[in-house]
Design a protein around this motif. Structure first.
Motif, PDB file in Angstrom:
ATOM      1  N   VAL A  74       0.843  -1.189   0.000  1.00  0.00           N
ATOM      2  CA  VAL A  74       0.000   0.000   0.000  1.00  0.00           C
ATOM      3  C   VAL A  74       0.884   1.247   0.000  1.00  0.00           C
ATOM      4  O   VAL A  74       2.060   1.170   0.330  1.00  0.00           O
ATOM      5  N   CYS A  75       0.300   2.368  -0.390  1.00  0.00           N
ATOM      6  CA  CYS A  75       1.071   3.614  -0.401  1.00  0.00           C
ATOM      7  C   CYS A  75       0.437   4.598   0.573  1.00  0.00           C
ATOM      8  O   CYS A  75      -0.774   4.815   0.545  1.00  0.00           O
ATOM      9  N   ILE A  76       1.261   5.158   1.459  1.00  0.00           N
ATOM     10  CA  ILE A  76       0.756   6.155   2.405  1.00  0.00           C
ATOM     11  C   ILE A  76       1.569   7.440   2.294  1.00  0.00           C
ATOM     12  O   ILE A  76       2.700   7.419   1.821  1.00  0.00           O
ATOM     13  N   SER A  77       0.973   8.545   2.722  1.00  0.00           N
ATOM     14  CA  SER A  77       1.714   9.802   2.842  1.00  0.00           C
ATOM     15  C   SER A  77       1.841  10.122   4.312  1.00  0.00           C
ATOM     16  O   SER A  77       0.852  10.052   5.049  1.00  0.00           O
ATOM     17  N   VAL A  78       3.054  10.452   4.748  1.00  0.00           N
ATOM     18  CA  VAL A  78       3.247  10.846   6.134  1.00  0.00           C
ATOM     19  C   VAL A  78       4.442  11.789   6.222  1.00  0.00           C
ATOM     20  O   VAL A  78       5.436  11.580   5.523  1.00  0.00           O
ATOM     21  N   SER A  79       4.327  12.852   6.999  1.00  0.00           N
ATOM     22  CA  SER A  79       5.379  13.873   7.148  1.00  0.00           C
ATOM     23  C   SER A  79       5.874  14.399   5.809  1.00  0.00           C
ATOM     24  O   SER A  79       7.044  14.749   5.666  1.00  0.00           O
ATOM     25  N   GLY A  80       5.013  14.411   4.801  1.00  0.00           N
ATOM     26  CA  GLY A  80       5.431  14.933   3.499  1.00  0.00           C
ATOM     27  C   GLY A  80       6.170  13.923   2.645  1.00  0.00           C
ATOM     28  O   GLY A  80       6.685  14.265   1.589  1.00  0.00           O
ATOM     29  N   TYR A  81       6.277  12.672   3.089  1.00  0.00           N
ATOM     30  CA  TYR A  81       6.923  11.637   2.295  1.00  0.00           C
ATOM     31  C   TYR A  81       5.870  10.637   1.831  1.00  0.00           C
ATOM     32  O   TYR A  81       4.885  10.397   2.533  1.00  0.00           O
ATOM     33  N   GLU A  82       6.112  10.031   0.662  1.00  0.00           N
ATOM     34  CA  GLU A  82       5.225   8.952   0.226  1.00  0.00           C
ATOM     35  C   GLU A  82       5.957   7.635   0.396  1.00  0.00           C
ATOM     36  O   GLU A  82       7.034   7.438  -0.144  1.00  0.00           O
ATOM     37  N   LEU A  83       5.383   6.751   1.203  1.00  0.00           N
ATOM     38  CA  LEU A  83       6.034   5.483   1.488  1.00  0.00           C
ATOM     39  C   LEU A  83       5.187   4.337   0.977  1.00  0.00           C
ATOM     40  O   LEU A  83       3.961   4.425   0.935  1.00  0.00           O
ATOM     41  N   SER A  84       5.870   3.242   0.594  1.00  0.00           N
ATOM     42  CA  SER A  84       5.115   2.040   0.288  1.00  0.00           C
ATOM     43  C   SER A  84       5.450   0.996   1.338  1.00  0.00           C
ATOM     44  O   SER A  84       6.597   0.854   1.757  1.00  0.00           O
ATOM     45  N   LEU A  85       4.433   0.320   1.818  1.00  0.00           N
ATOM     46  CA  LEU A  85       4.598  -0.704   2.849  1.00  0.00           C
ATOM     47  C   LEU A  85       3.792  -1.925   2.452  1.00  0.00           C
ATOM     48  O   LEU A  85       2.790  -1.819   1.762  1.00  0.00           O
ATOM     49  N   ARG A  86       4.224  -3.079   2.936  1.00  0.00           N
ATOM     50  CA  ARG A  86       3.388  -4.255   2.779  1.00  0.00           C
ATOM     51  C   ARG A  86       2.266  -4.179   3.819  1.00  0.00           C
ATOM     52  O   ARG A  86       2.422  -3.525   4.851  1.00  0.00           O
ATOM     53  N   LEU A  87       1.183  -4.902   3.551  1.00  0.00           N
ATOM     54  CA  LEU A  87       0.034  -4.851   4.467  1.00  0.00           C
ATOM     55  C   LEU A  87       0.427  -5.230   5.883  1.00  0.00           C
ATOM     56  O   LEU A  87       0.006  -4.609   6.849  1.00  0.00           O
ATOM     57  N   GLU A  88       1.268  -6.293   6.002  1.00  0.00           N
ATOM     58  CA  GLU A  88       1.629  -6.742   7.347  1.00  0.00           C
ATOM     59  C   GLU A  88       2.446  -5.684   8.086  1.00  0.00           C
ATOM     60  O   GLU A  88       2.412  -5.616   9.310  1.00  0.00           O
ATOM     61  N   GLU A  89       3.181  -4.860   7.329  1.00  0.00           N
ATOM     62  CA  GLU A  89       3.927  -3.781   7.963  1.00  0.00           C
ATOM     63  C   GLU A  89       2.989  -2.642   8.345  1.00  0.00           C
ATOM     64  O   GLU A  89       3.114  -2.046   9.415  1.00  0.00           O
ATOM     65  N   ALA A  90       2.037  -2.367   7.438  1.00  0.00           N
ATOM     66  CA  ALA A  90       1.065  -1.311   7.713  1.00  0.00           C
ATOM     67  C   ALA A  90       0.255  -1.655   8.961  1.00  0.00           C
ATOM     68  O   ALA A  90      -0.160  -0.773   9.718  1.00  0.00           O
ATOM     69  N   ALA A  91       0.070  -2.954   9.193  1.00  0.00           N
ATOM     70  CA  ALA A  91      -0.736  -3.382  10.337  1.00  0.00           C
ATOM     71  C   ALA A  91      -0.047  -3.096  11.669  1.00  0.00           C
ATOM     72  O   ALA A  91      -0.677  -3.132  12.723  1.00  0.00           O
ATOM     73  N   THR A  92       1.261  -2.801  11.643  1.00  0.00           N
ATOM     74  CA  THR A  92       1.955  -2.530  12.904  1.00  0.00           C
ATOM     75  C   THR A  92       1.865  -1.062  13.305  1.00  0.00           C
ATOM     76  O   THR A  92       2.372  -0.676  14.335  1.00  0.00           O
ATOM     77  N   ILE A  93       1.246  -0.238  12.453  1.00  0.00           N
ATOM     78  CA  ILE A  93       1.110   1.186  12.778  1.00  0.00           C
ATOM     79  C   ILE A  93      -0.308   1.438  13.288  1.00  0.00           C
ATOM     80  O   ILE A  93      -1.274   1.346  12.542  1.00  0.00           O
ATOM     81  N   SER A  94      -0.420   1.753  14.567  1.00  0.00           N
ATOM     82  CA  SER A  94      -1.747   2.059  15.117  1.00  0.00           C
ATOM     83  C   SER A  94      -2.079   3.508  14.816  1.00  0.00           C
ATOM     84  O   SER A  94      -1.209   4.371  14.846  1.00  0.00           O
TER      85      SER A  94
END
Lengths: 97, 707
Positions: A74-94
């Protein structure tokens, strides 16, 4: 790999989480495209360091942009950066939203 | 006064911070790839003349987000930053940061400052900062950090004069310490500094934190570090998160102070998202990606033939010229038949490698490559690979050597190893000459269904076969290699931008140079060894060749040329290579080969394309311009199998050879690179074994089924 024993959770909005219980504890992998939230903490020590180094910080606003064709990564934007993470990694961010 | 030592300046920074552009601006064409003394780690460096006329060495390090390494690439940086008193220690460190978003760049900077080497900060992309309406108090930033700050625009070179001026000045070690070490860690840090004489607290702390980055320490000193670590129950990694948080809180305060005007348009980036909606779309995304792949293959196989034919003819005539111009003798023949064809065999691949890296570099510079990784990750993971394996697998179509070097960006050990192991199965350009001639021999030049050329289809089928074998082997290895290491893909998706063409040019130059030097050495050495094996034989068989052939051909009326060809064939048959070829005949007979093909198998171990040349010599057509495919083809068609009385190269034999060359690890240079990249003989030997077994078994099966 070294085990550090218990998992530390970096929690910024502790009272908020406790009040509403775990049911409302949402993570990035459950977000929908276009949805925004605030990074509340991480559930994985090892990944949290890498995520923070890349700009994904507790308290920062996060936007779920889009997913790859098979729903992962998946692709997210945070602090002005665009990051790609796998779903299992995204699941570790509450998040809170 | 003794000649002053060239001072070494290290460029360190986040990926996409424009570090490479700065490096290219500073060094221009004075770049070289070498090794760090004492370590088998590649070093990209170049020389730069400062305004006062002094010359400094600029070293470009791989992009990193933090001093805590996650991949092999990143570990190089940590090792150099931690090793303070060696030939590798930089005299000055320039941290390059993307000024449009300073947080991450400053995180790395604060770590470098704490390590205690002379440091300065370069703020890149100042033009974009202005466009976004941001303004900083740079003087205050410099004062707060205790390091010089130089704003630049590496795209057009603005600010470089000032940077060069700063580089010429003496640079002190920063006296500020940003991170305060935890109370728990104070005791081991103090003990370590006492026992090893480490310069400062944070350096000592990192010794404890990073057991994997201490390759430069002697075994004895490393033992001291390990003893202290366990005596104080110091767990590496435990406090990394807390350290990062502490640094970010310092950075946030700092940014609040120095930012005079925050960006006007700071909400979610829009421009990239619109492009991404198409480029990562489930239909368009893949269509565009495969379209680009098709374009690259088209370029490598169609456009590159023009310069390749030219190089081929130049080396052929050079070899011929030397052979006739110099007095005949072993040295002349070594030059004309060993060295120059060997050299030609290396240079001929340059056009394909240059074209491939032109494309890869453009895709990377534009930001598209990260989207390819994003698109392919899920698929690749099913086969034990990583989204980042796409680049090596693509590069493998030209040559496995740069492809294997490109695997360093994969941070997961298992996925990287599997990628290295299967990349040589992707059909590289060296297989093409063999494929072309064998296909021409066994597949009719006809059209199927009106427009598909059968020979073209066969060629495509072989590429597909190689690719399927690579993916399949990866899948098997995924289950065989058991390692408990988490695989992750936390990756930046950089903003799309127009590639900087000079950067593309420098990349082409760098990769081509690396190929010529690294593969070149091995191919050259083997070419010479094989030439000796094929030109000399035991006893006096070689010197008697002329007499024997004369005796045999007494009653034939041969032209001088045909006679010379016969001698050459006789010599090859009785040379050491011929003896080995005959010795392995029993082993390759089940595949349908005779000793003549056996000789070609052996000589082509240096590089596959040698197969065609060897076949030409052995069938006595060496002198009729060995590169003339039609002649070789005609001669191969005539070759009779004495056992059956029919043709030697039946479709079954041809197919068997094609399959053999698709799978076999017939490339010494690749093995040498795998050895270097995996630091040992285990993986290259395993690779050689599994690929040879796969080739042998498949060729056997194909021959038995079709004959």
């Amino acid at each position: 790999m070294l085990k550090t024993g218990t998992t530390h959770i970096f929690v910024l909005f502790e009272f908020n989480l406790n009040k509403s219980g775990m049911a409302r504890q949402k993570n990035v992998s459950q977000m929908k495209p276009g949805e925004v939230g605030i990074v509340a903490g991480f559930t994985d020590d090892h990944l949290s360091v890498k995520l923070m180094e890349m700009g994904c910080l507790p308290g920062a606003a996060v936007r779920f942009n889009f997913t790859a064709p098979f729903g992962d990564p998946v692709c997210i934007s945070v602090s002005g950066y665009e990051l790609s993470l796998r779903l299992e990694e995204a699941a570790t961010i509450s998040i809170l939203n | 006064m003794a000649a002053p030592k060239r001072s070494k300046i290290a460029l360190v920074g986040n990926p996409n911070s424009g570090k490479s552009s700065l490096f290219n601006h500073l060094t221009g064409l004075n770049q070289k790839i070498g090794n760090f003394p004492g370590v088998t780690v590649e070093k990209k460096s170049g020389s730069c003349t400062l305004l006062d006329g002094s010359v400094v060495e600029i070293i470009d390090f791989p992009g990193i987000y933090s001093i805590y390494p996650r991949s092999l690439d990143e570990q190089i940086v940590s090792e150099v930053l931690l090793d303070h008193h060696s030939a590798n220690t930089p005299d000055k460190i320039v941290v390059v940061a993307d000024a449009t978003n300073l947080k991450r760049g400053l995180l790395l900077l604060t770590q470098v400052i704490d390590v205690g080497l002379p440091t300065m900060l370069v703020l890149n992309m100042m033009d974009l900062v202005a466009k976004a309406g941001i303004s900083y108090d740079l003087q205050l930033l410099s004062k707060k950090l205790g390091v010089p700050v130089v704003p630049i625009n590496a795209r057009n070179g603005v600010g470089l004069e000032e940077l060069k001026k700063q580089l010429a000045k003496p640079l002190p070690v920063p006296d500020k310490k940003i991170f305060s070490i935890w109370d728990d860690a104070q005791a081991p840090v103090r003990e370590l500094r006492q026992k090893l004489g480490v310069d400062n607290d944070y350096e000592a702390y990192l010794f404890l934190e990073q057991p994997q980055s201490l390759g430069f320490l002697s075994g004895e000193r490393k033992n001291i570090v390990d003893t202290i670590r366990s005596a104080h129950k110091f767990f590496p990694g435990k406090f990394q998160g807390a350290e990062t948080i502490q640094r970010y809180s310092f950075i946030q305060d700092l940014l609040n102070e120095i930012t005079l005007k925050a960006p006007t348009d700071q909400l979610w980036k829009k421009k990239s998202s619109q492009l991404d909606a198409i480029l990562t779309h489930k239909v368009w995304g893949y269509l565009i990606f495969f379209g680009i792949l098709f374009l690259i293959f088209q370029a490598i196989f169609a456009w590159a033939t023009v310069p390749m034919d030219f190089i081929d003819s130049v080396f052929a005539s050079l070899s011929q010229y030397i052979g006739t111009a110099l007095p005949d003798g072993p040295l002349t023949r070594l030059l004309a038949e060993g060295v120059i064809p060997g050299l030609g065999g290396i240079i001929i691949f340059v056009p394909q490698i240059a074209i491939l890296f032109a494309f890869i570099s453009i895709l990377e510079e534009s930001g598209y490559m990260a989207r390819v990784v994003f698109l392919m990750d899920k698929l690749m993971r099913k086969f034990g690979l990583n989204g980042k394996s796409v680049v090596p697998l693509m590069s493998g179509v030209a040559c496995a050597i740069p492809a294997i070097m490109a695997t360093r960006t994969i941070d997961n050990w298992k996925e990287r190893t599997i990628t290295i192991m299967v990349t040589p199965l992707v059909s590289c350009s060296a297989r093409l000459p063999i494929f072309t001639i064998l296909i021409a021999l066994i597949v009719p030049d006809q059209k199927a269904l009106g427009f598909f050329n059968l020979q073209g289809l066969a060629l495509m089928g072989l590429y597909l076969l190689g690719f399927i074998a690579a993916i399949g082997s990866a899948w098997i290895m995924k289950h065989l290699i058991r390692v408990k290491e988490r695989s992750y893909l936390i990756m930046e998706l950089p903003t799309y931008r127009i590639p900087k063409w000079s950067n593309v040019g420098y990349t082409i130059l760098e990769k081509t140079k690396a190929f010529v030097l690294q593969a070149g050495k091995v191919i050259m050495a083997i070419a010479i060894i094989l030439w000796v094996l094929a030109s000399y034989g035991p006893g006096d068989t070689m010197s008697k060749a002329q007499e024997v052939v004369q005796e045999q051909t007494k009653n034939m009326r041969l032209t001088e040329q045909a006679f010379a060809d016969r001698i050459a064939a006789y010599k090859l048959e009785h040379s050491y290579a011929g003896i080995v070829g005959k010795a392995i005949e029993p082993a390759i007979k089940p595949l349908g080969y005779d000793w003549k093909i056996g000789i070609a198998l052996i000589t082509s171990f240096a590089a596959r394309e040698v197969f065609v040349g060897t076949i030409a010599t052995i069938y006595s057509i060496g002198s009729v311009d060995g590169e003339d495919d039609a002649t070789i083809k005609a001669r191969m068609k005539e070759e009779v199998n004495p056992e059956t009385g029919g043709a030697r190269f039946t479709p079954a034999v041809g197919l068997s050879l094609l399959v053999f060359y698709t799978f076999a690890m017939q490339c010494m240079s690749t093995l040498a690179v795998v050895y270097r990249e995996t630091h040992g003989w285990k993986w290259p030997l395993l690779q050689l074994t599994y690929m040879t077994v796969l080739a042998y078994v498949s060729a056997f099966a194909v021959f038995q089924i079709f004959s």
